[in-house]
Design a protein around this motif. Structure first.
Motif, PDB file in Angstrom:
ATOM      1  N   UNK A 113       0.835  -1.199   0.000  1.00 58.58           N
ATOM      2  CA  UNK A 113       0.000   0.000   0.000  1.00 58.58           C
ATOM      3  C   UNK A 113       0.872   1.253   0.000  1.00 58.58           C
ATOM      4  N   UNK A 114       0.673   2.121  -0.981  1.00 61.12           N
ATOM      5  CA  UNK A 114       1.306   3.446  -0.982  1.00 61.12           C
ATOM      6  C   UNK A 114       0.455   4.305  -0.056  1.00 61.12           C
ATOM      7  N   UNK A 115       0.978   4.604   1.119  1.00 55.36           N
ATOM      8  CA  UNK A 115       0.140   5.216   2.135  1.00 55.36           C
ATOM      9  C   UNK A 115       0.201   6.735   2.157  1.00 55.36           C
ATOM     10  N   UNK A 116       1.320   7.327   1.751  1.00 56.49           N
ATOM     11  CA  UNK A 116       1.466   8.782   1.880  1.00 56.49           C
ATOM     12  C   UNK A 116       0.814   9.557   0.743  1.00 56.49           C
ATOM     13  N   UNK A 117       0.745   8.960  -0.431  1.00 58.75           N
ATOM     14  CA  UNK A 117       0.160   9.660  -1.572  1.00 58.75           C
ATOM     15  C   UNK A 117       1.094  10.683  -2.179  1.00 58.75           C
ATOM     16  N   UNK A 118       2.397  10.454  -2.045  1.00 58.42           N
ATOM     17  CA  UNK A 118       3.400  11.335  -2.650  1.00 58.42           C
ATOM     18  C   UNK A 118       4.035  10.617  -3.835  1.00 58.42           C
ATOM     19  N   UNK A 119       4.747  11.381  -4.641  1.00 60.31           N
ATOM     20  CA  UNK A 119       5.320  10.789  -5.851  1.00 60.31           C
ATOM     21  C   UNK A 119       6.180   9.567  -5.551  1.00 60.31           C
ATOM     22  N   UNK A 120       7.011   9.622  -4.503  1.00 60.35           N
ATOM     23  CA  UNK A 120       7.936   8.515  -4.284  1.00 60.35           C
ATOM     24  C   UNK A 120       7.239   7.236  -3.818  1.00 60.35           C
ATOM     25  N   UNK A 121       6.316   7.314  -2.865  1.00 54.72           N
ATOM     26  CA  UNK A 121       5.687   6.065  -2.423  1.00 54.72           C
ATOM     27  C   UNK A 121       4.751   5.511  -3.507  1.00 54.72           C
TER      28      UNK A 121
END
Length: 168
Positions: A113-121
């Protein structure tokens, strides 16, 4: 179920607090939870996560995501060329990192799960830098608000959404 939650650092904030709460609930439900911190120096909230969580701390900057540069396309032909070159170079870089991470950790997750919602995650999850069966992303707010920032978000969210439909 083996679940990896990917964060763009664990500095003090709402996303991190919600992530810690979800990690606690998932652990209580018997899931094997791994926290992936893409900014190891930003770890103020680490103590809020359950001790039973495994940790992967690997520096992965937002600058490594080609979508970070998607706005260059709006600058015309030269911007489009620069963006395409960045995409090619960074895709090659991701391929090298994927190999390193998969050899180093040799883990397969049922869900990442990409949790932060930023480009890197988002890029980390969309490109499957760690082996996984399914991918999800946490959308903080409405997609259109992200589109005001950059078209790159749409591309990343769409790639993750498509992988959910196809099971890749």
């Amino acid at each position: 179920m083996k679940i990896a939650m990917v964060f763009d650092g664990l500095q003090i904030g709402g996303v991190e607090r919600v992530g810690a709460d979800y990690a606690k609930m998932l652990c209580q439900m018997g899931h094997d939870v791994t926290i992936v911190n893409l900014k190891p120096k930003a770890n103020e909230m680490k103590k809020e996560f359950p001790e039973s969580c495994s940790w992967i701390e690997f520096y992965y900057s937002r600058k490594f995501a080609p979508e970070q540069y998607a706005q260059l396309v709006k600058k015309g032909f030269v911007g489009t060329c620069i963006y395409q070159l960045a995409e090619i170079l960074l895709s090659g870089f991701d391929l090298i990192l994927k190999t390193i991470l998969r050899v180093r950790y040799n883990l397969t997750f049922d869900l990442i799960i990409a949790f932060s919602g930023h480009f890197n995650d988002l890029n980390f999850v969309a490109n499957s830098l760690l082996k996984n069966q399914k991918k999800l992303c946490w959308l903080h707010g409405a997609l259109y608000s992200y589109l005001l920032i950059s078209d790159g978000y749409y591309r990343l969210y769409n790639r993750i959404k498509k992988s959910c439909r196809t099971g890749i």
